[in-house]
Design an enzyme around this catalytic site. Structure first.
Site, PDB file in Angstrom:
ATOM      1  CD  GLU A 151      15.716  -7.187  -3.541  1.00  0.00           C
ATOM      2  OE1 GLU A 151      15.812  -6.031  -3.089  1.00  0.00           O
ATOM      3  OE2 GLU A 151      15.856  -8.204  -2.836  1.00  0.00           O
ATOM      4  NE  ARG A 166     -10.749   4.161  12.978  1.00  0.00           N
ATOM      5  CZ  ARG A 166     -11.075   5.439  12.808  1.00  0.00           C
ATOM      6  NH1 ARG A 166     -10.987   5.995  11.603  1.00  0.00           N
ATOM      7  NH2 ARG A 166     -11.501   6.170  13.806  1.00  0.00           N
ATOM      8  N   PRO A 208       6.579   1.096  -2.020  1.00  0.00           N
ATOM      9  CG  PRO A 208       8.680   0.809  -1.045  1.00  0.00           C
ATOM     10  CD  PRO A 208       7.628   0.096  -1.847  1.00  0.00           C
ATOM     11  CG  ASP A 247     -11.956   9.286  12.479  1.00  0.00           C
ATOM     12  OD1 ASP A 247     -12.350   9.091  13.631  1.00  0.00           O
ATOM     13  OD2 ASP A 247     -11.947   8.431  11.588  1.00  0.00           O
TER      14      ASP A 247
HETATM   15  N1  4GX Z   1       4.307   0.929   1.668  1.00  0.00           N
HETATM   16  N2  4GX Z   1       7.458  -2.471   0.876  1.00  0.00           N
HETATM   17  C1  4GX Z   1       6.727  -4.076  -0.850  1.00  0.00           C
HETATM   18  C2  4GX Z   1       8.385  -5.333  -2.149  1.00  0.00           C
HETATM   19  C3  4GX Z   1       7.890  -4.695  -3.387  1.00  0.00           C
HETATM   20  C4  4GX Z   1       8.586  -3.688  -4.053  1.00  0.00           C
HETATM   21  C5  4GX Z   1       8.076  -3.150  -5.206  1.00  0.00           C
HETATM   22  C6  4GX Z   1       6.207  -4.601  -4.979  1.00  0.00           C
HETATM   23  C7  4GX Z   1       6.888  -3.631  -5.690  1.00  0.00           C
HETATM   24  C8  4GX Z   1       5.886  -0.586   1.406  1.00  0.00           C
HETATM   25  C9  4GX Z   1       5.588   0.714   1.902  1.00  0.00           C
HETATM   26  C10 4GX Z   1       7.205  -1.226   1.442  1.00  0.00           C
HETATM   27  C11 4GX Z   1       8.831  -2.917   0.723  1.00  0.00           C
HETATM   28  C12 4GX Z   1       6.444  -3.440   0.502  1.00  0.00           C
HETATM   29  C13 4GX Z   1       9.061  -3.542  -0.643  1.00  0.00           C
HETATM   30  N3  4GX Z   1       6.696  -5.129  -3.852  1.00  0.00           N
HETATM   31  N4  4GX Z   1       4.758  -1.066   0.905  1.00  0.00           N
HETATM   32  N5  4GX Z   1       8.077  -4.584  -0.916  1.00  0.00           N
HETATM   33  N6  4GX Z   1       6.430   1.568   2.480  1.00  0.00           N
HETATM   34  O1  4GX Z   1       8.122  -0.629   1.961  1.00  0.00           O
HETATM   35  O2  4GX Z   1       3.789  -0.144   1.053  1.00  0.00           O
END
Ligand code: 4GX
Length: 248
Positions: free
Chosen positions: A115, A153, A88, A168
């Protein structure tokens, strides 16, 4: 295009990769995908991949050693290949970012769990961080699948000759025009006359206008950068006069 995916749950990808367009792209060798289980890169006899955070607090953190070893093993000695962490905290995925990624011959996607990952993973091997949107998933796997799908795609040949990705909606800067197929009348709702005319110029004009109408109604922000003709600008001015865009 070759994509390596590093994950603790390689089987999560079975569904999306073995159906429909992604399946055919792999059969035709336009797309190759290798999944790597991060747990295979552990050294201890318990195959531990996570540990408690320094400083306390809840949850677990993915350890640096297995992840960095996995990336280095998969990457080989090619320092050019993007190593993308799904998080995120990354830059938000848009069609423009998808186009940028599709231009590489090779990508490595790193899926975190818990986490997150030890900060030294970022410092050692991560070259880019991408988020698929402002919400929280249970892991990076679904985000990686979204990237694979959107990138695949755009690979020439994946969608077939008839349908290119240039048209698109998000590549054109407008939302899509309304679509219809048979029957000509469904529950008293008729297909617009313009589409039944066989006049290809008229059909194209109708579709452009309806795309503009829909974009005005739902995503007025997109019209700031859309490429509109003089005639289409007048059409938009008429729309804007008739009704203000919805709030928000
Ligand atoms: N878009 N998540 C990853 C664990 C995490 C946290 C920090 C690495 C660093 C998300 C999103 C997402 C939740 C995937 C936390 N891994 N990933 N995860 N929105 O919410 O890509």
């Amino acid at each position: 295009m070759h994509i390596d995916i590093l994950t603790l749950f390689p089987e999560m990808f079975d569904g999306p990769l073995t159906e429909s367009i992604l399946k055919r792209a792999q059969e035709n060798e336009l797309l190759t995908i290798r999944r790597h289980n991060i747990r295979d890169y552990t050294t201890g006899k318990h195959h531990t991949v996570d540990d408690t955070p320094y400083g306390g607090g809840g949850g677990m953190v993915m350890m640096a050693e297995p992840l960095v070893t996995a990336v280095e093993g998969v990457r080989g000695d090619d320092p050019q290949v993007p190593v993308i962490l799904l998080t995120p905290q990354g830059r938000t995925l848009t069609q423009k970012v998808v186009q940028e990624l599709a231009a590489y011959p090779r990508l490595i996607l790193v899926c975190g769990r818990y986490e997150g990952v030890d900060e030294r993973v970022r410092q050692s091997v991560i070259t880019d961080e991408i988020s698929i949107g402002d919400y929280v998933l249970t892991g990076g796997e679904l985000a990686a699948m979204v990237i694979v799908d959107a990138v695949a795609r755009l690979i020439p040949g994946v969608l077939g000759a008839r349908w290119g990705a240039e048209e698109d909606s998000h590549a054109m800067g407008l939302l899509e025009y309304p679509h219809y197929t048979r029957p000509p009348v469904f529950r008293e709702q008729a297909v617009p006359d313009a589409l039944l005319s066989g006049d290809h110029g008229g059909i194209e004009r109708w579709r452009r206008r309806e795309a503009i109408r829909r974009t005005w109604q739902r995503r007025p922000d997109m019209l700031l950068t859309a490429n509109l003709s003089e005639d289409e600008r007048w059409f938009l001015a008429d729309l804007a006069e008739a009704d203000a865009p919805p709030p928000g």
